[in-house]
Structure formats: structure tokens, C-alpha cells
Motif scaffolding. Structure first.
Motif, short mmCIF file in Angstrom:
data_model
loop_
_atom_site.label_atom_id
_atom_site.label_comp_id
_atom_site.label_asym_id
_atom_site.label_seq_id
_atom_site.Cartn_x
_atom_site.Cartn_y
_atom_site.Cartn_z
N VAL A 88 -9.80 63.79 -5.55
CA VAL A 88 -9.77 62.52 -6.27
C VAL A 88 -8.34 62.25 -6.72
N VAL A 89 -7.84 61.05 -6.42
CA VAL A 89 -6.52 60.63 -6.88
C VAL A 89 -6.71 59.35 -7.70
N PRO A 90 -6.71 59.43 -9.02
CA PRO A 90 -6.93 58.25 -9.86
C PRO A 90 -5.91 57.16 -9.56
N GLY A 91 -6.37 55.91 -9.62
CA GLY A 91 -5.51 54.77 -9.34
C GLY A 91 -5.50 54.38 -7.87
N THR A 92 -6.15 55.19 -7.04
CA THR A 92 -6.25 54.92 -5.61
C THR A 92 -7.73 54.92 -5.21
N SER A 93 -7.98 54.67 -3.94
CA SER A 93 -9.36 54.73 -3.44
C SER A 93 -9.70 56.12 -2.92
N ILE A 94 -8.82 57.08 -3.15
CA ILE A 94 -9.02 58.43 -2.61
C ILE A 94 -10.04 59.19 -3.44
N ASP A 95 -11.20 59.39 -2.88
CA ASP A 95 -12.33 60.04 -3.53
C ASP A 95 -13.22 60.56 -2.41
N ASN A 144 -4.07 56.39 7.65
CA ASN A 144 -3.64 55.22 6.90
C ASN A 144 -4.40 54.02 7.45
N MET A 145 -5.62 53.78 6.94
CA MET A 145 -6.49 52.75 7.49
C MET A 145 -6.18 51.37 6.90
N LYS A 146 -6.20 50.36 7.76
CA LYS A 146 -5.83 49.01 7.33
C LYS A 146 -6.76 48.44 6.28
N ASN A 147 -8.01 48.92 6.25
CA ASN A 147 -8.96 48.37 5.28
C ASN A 147 -8.87 49.05 3.90
N GLY A 148 -7.87 49.93 3.74
CA GLY A 148 -7.67 50.56 2.43
C GLY A 148 -8.36 51.89 2.26
N SER A 149 -9.08 52.34 3.27
CA SER A 149 -9.82 53.59 3.14
C SER A 149 -8.95 54.79 3.50
N MET A 150 -9.52 55.96 3.35
CA MET A 150 -8.88 57.24 3.65
C MET A 150 -7.60 57.37 2.82
N PHE A 151 -6.45 57.65 3.45
CA PHE A 151 -5.22 57.85 2.67
C PHE A 151 -4.33 56.62 2.60
N ARG A 152 -4.87 55.46 2.90
CA ARG A 152 -4.08 54.22 2.86
C ARG A 152 -3.41 54.01 1.50
N THR A 153 -4.17 54.24 0.43
CA THR A 153 -3.64 53.92 -0.90
C THR A 153 -2.67 54.97 -1.43
N LEU A 154 -2.35 55.98 -0.63
CA LEU A 154 -1.21 56.82 -1.01
C LEU A 154 0.06 55.97 -1.08
N HIS A 155 0.07 54.91 -0.28
CA HIS A 155 1.25 54.05 -0.25
C HIS A 155 1.42 53.25 -1.55
N PHE A 183 4.80 65.06 -8.37
CA PHE A 183 6.23 65.09 -8.69
C PHE A 183 7.10 64.38 -7.66
N ALA A 184 6.54 64.02 -6.48
CA ALA A 184 7.35 63.37 -5.46
C ALA A 184 6.51 62.52 -4.52
N ALA A 185 7.12 61.45 -4.03
CA ALA A 185 6.50 60.59 -3.02
C ALA A 185 7.63 60.02 -2.17
N TYR A 186 7.52 60.21 -0.84
CA TYR A 186 8.64 59.79 0.00
C TYR A 186 8.25 59.76 1.47
N VAL A 187 9.09 59.08 2.25
CA VAL A 187 8.95 59.04 3.70
C VAL A 187 9.75 60.19 4.29
N THR A 188 9.18 60.84 5.30
CA THR A 188 9.88 61.93 5.96
C THR A 188 9.61 61.87 7.46
N ASP A 189 10.12 62.84 8.21
CA ASP A 189 9.88 62.86 9.65
C ASP A 189 8.49 63.42 9.93
N ASN A 190 8.14 63.50 11.21
CA ASN A 190 6.80 63.94 11.58
C ASN A 190 6.76 65.41 12.00
N LEU A 191 7.77 66.18 11.64
CA LEU A 191 7.74 67.61 11.94
C LEU A 191 6.60 68.28 11.17
#
Length: 260
Positions: A88-95, A144-155, A183-191
Motif C-alpha cells: 500500500v502506498v498512501p496517496g496513490t492507487s497502489i493497493d 505503468n498503465m494508462k488507466n492509472g492502475s498498477m504502478f502508474r501513480t508512482l509518477h 527518500f528518493a524518486a527519480y528517472v534512471t536507465d533500464n539496467l
């Protein structure tokens, strides 16, 4: 009009119709992605409270015999024995439940919580991590689903105000509750994080953390007031970034307390 011209027109119309049908099917799959999880939540979640834990409350809980887990894992295991945790991540749809397929790390990229093929896949970890979150860095993946599900709202964490105001992550296991602080949120490479870093080496792990805290603030949000060291356990939530195959978007949190 010549016969061959008519044939070409018919073929072109058929191709256009096929593309339109496939496009509509793809749109519907994206629109309805994750719908099955709503029913699952109603069935297995009795009460989820993922606010930042109060130290006194946690200490009192730890003095009790057992902590009450608000997730019906027995019901989850009847649905799919690959389920082993809930996030669960409060403030997002992640549950969502977290799954792992021991014989196929990529299985839940394309299969839902019921084991059927699904565009949204599931929230999952790989066999490189244990299932008790005791590794130095546990990496959890989701689409990252367009309808807001799964991990979309990490953004949502791309917004500085949101990042500042929403910092908690809770992991429910069958016999304990893990509280994390972002403590952190950022874009990185796909390694691949776990294959390209030796987290078993404290020096290498500390270097990895130092690089995060040294990031340019224009491209990342990092709470430099927090202290995270190689003695800590961190959680990395990973998803796609704007459909760019060479990038990932990460939200990382450190374990701050455990209720048992």
C-alpha cells in the motif's frame, strides 16, 4: 475500375478494419486493466491503515504477542499461491498483492493475479530477492498503465509537493507489517538493478546509496535530510517512464519499523 483495383481496395479496407478492431481491443484492454483487483480487495482486505507509524504505538505493538494483519492471506493463497505480500502506498492507487513465480521471473509481466494473461500483469518481485524483504534492496516491479492502475501513480512523485507530503509505504506479510519511508524518486536507465550492483558488499551498497543522495535535484527528488546507510534495508518500486524503453522510474524507501 479494373478488377485488380477493386481487389486492392477490398484488401485495403479489410486491413483498415482489422487495424481498427485491434486498436479498439487494445484501448479496451488498457481501459479495463486491473479491474479484477477491485473485487479481490473487497474480498481479502478488512482494514488497511498505512499512515506513518508512531514510535510509541509501534513499541506498544511489539510488546504484544502478535500483530493483527488486515489481509486475508488464506483467501489470497486460494486465488494464487504465488501471492506472498501486499503493498500500500498512501496517496496513490497502489493497493495490490505482490507475487513471485519461482521458475519464471518474467511471468507476471504478462499475467494477472489469477495467472491468466493480462496486459497489466501483476505487481511482482524476482527470484533474485527473498520473499521476507530482508535483502539490502528489494525491487518490486509494476506496469505503468494508462488507466492509472498498477504502478502508474508512482509518477505522482514527480511533483515536489506530492513527494514532500506522501512518504510512506506499507508492506503486509502473513505475520508482520513493514513500514518504509520514501527518500528518493527519480528517472534512471533500464539496467537490471540487482544484477548490476553487488548489494552483498557493504562498500558497493554504500556507494550505490551515495550516488542516489548525490543526484542533481533538477532530475530527482531526494530527501538529503534522511540518513540511509548500508546497514539499512531499502525498497525499490520500479515502473516504466513515459513509454521510453531505455528508462525506468524508481521510488525508493527505507525500512523504518516492523510490527510483529
Amino acid at each position: 475500375m479494373k478488377k485488380w483495383q477493386i481487389i486492392v481496395i477490398i484488401i485495403a479496407c479489410a486491413a483498415a478494419a482489422f487495424c481498427a478492431v485491434m486498436g479498439i481491443r487494445g484501448w479496451l484492454r488498457q481501459k479495463n486493466a486491473g479491474k479484477g483487483y477491485e473485487d479481490l480487495r473487497e474480498e481479502v482486505v478488512t482494514e488497511v491503515s498505512a499512515a506513518e507509524p508512531d514510535a510509541a504505538a509501534v513499541e506498544e505493538t511489539e510488546s504484544q504477542e502478535t500483530v493483527e494483519i488486515p489481509i486475508d492471506f488464506d483467501a489470497l493463497w486460494e486465488e494464487n499461491p504465488d501471492i506472498y505480500a501486499w503493498i500500500v502506498v498512501p496517496g496513490t492507487s497502489i493497493d495490490y498483492p505482490i507475487l513471485r513465480r519461482d521458475d519464471d521471473d518474467s511471468y507476471y509481466l504478462s499475467h494477472g493475479v489469477d495467472g491468466e494473461e493480462a496486459v497489466e500483469g501483476a505487481i511482482y518481485t524476482e527470484s533474485y530477492n527473498s520473499m521476507d524483504f530482508t535483502d539490502p534492496n528489494t525491487v518490486v516491479y509494476g506496469h505503468n498503465m494508462k488507466n492509472g492502475s498498477m504502478f502508474r501513480t508512482l509518477h505522482n512523485f514527480e511533483d515536489k509537493d506530492f513527494f514532500d507530503e506522501n512518504r510512506d509505504v506499507t508492506i503486509y506479510l502473513p505475520d508482520e507489517i513493514l513500514h518504509y519511508r520514501i527518500f528518493a524518486a527519480y528517472v534512471t536507465d533500464n539496467l537490471h538493478i540487482l544484477l548490476n550492483n553487488d548489494f552483498s558488499d557493504p562498500d558497493a551498497y554504500q556507494s550505490y546509496l551515495d550516488n542516489i543522495f548525490a543526484m542533481d535535484s533538477s532530475s530527482a527528488f531526494v530527501d538529503t535530510d534522511m540518513e540511509v546507510s548500508a546497514e539499512d534495508k531499502i525498497l525499490t518500486l520500479s515502473t516504466c517512464n513515459a513509454g521510453i524503453s531505455t528508462q525506468r522510474y524508481l521510488v525508493q524507501a527505507v525500512l523504518v519499523s516492523i510490527e510483529q
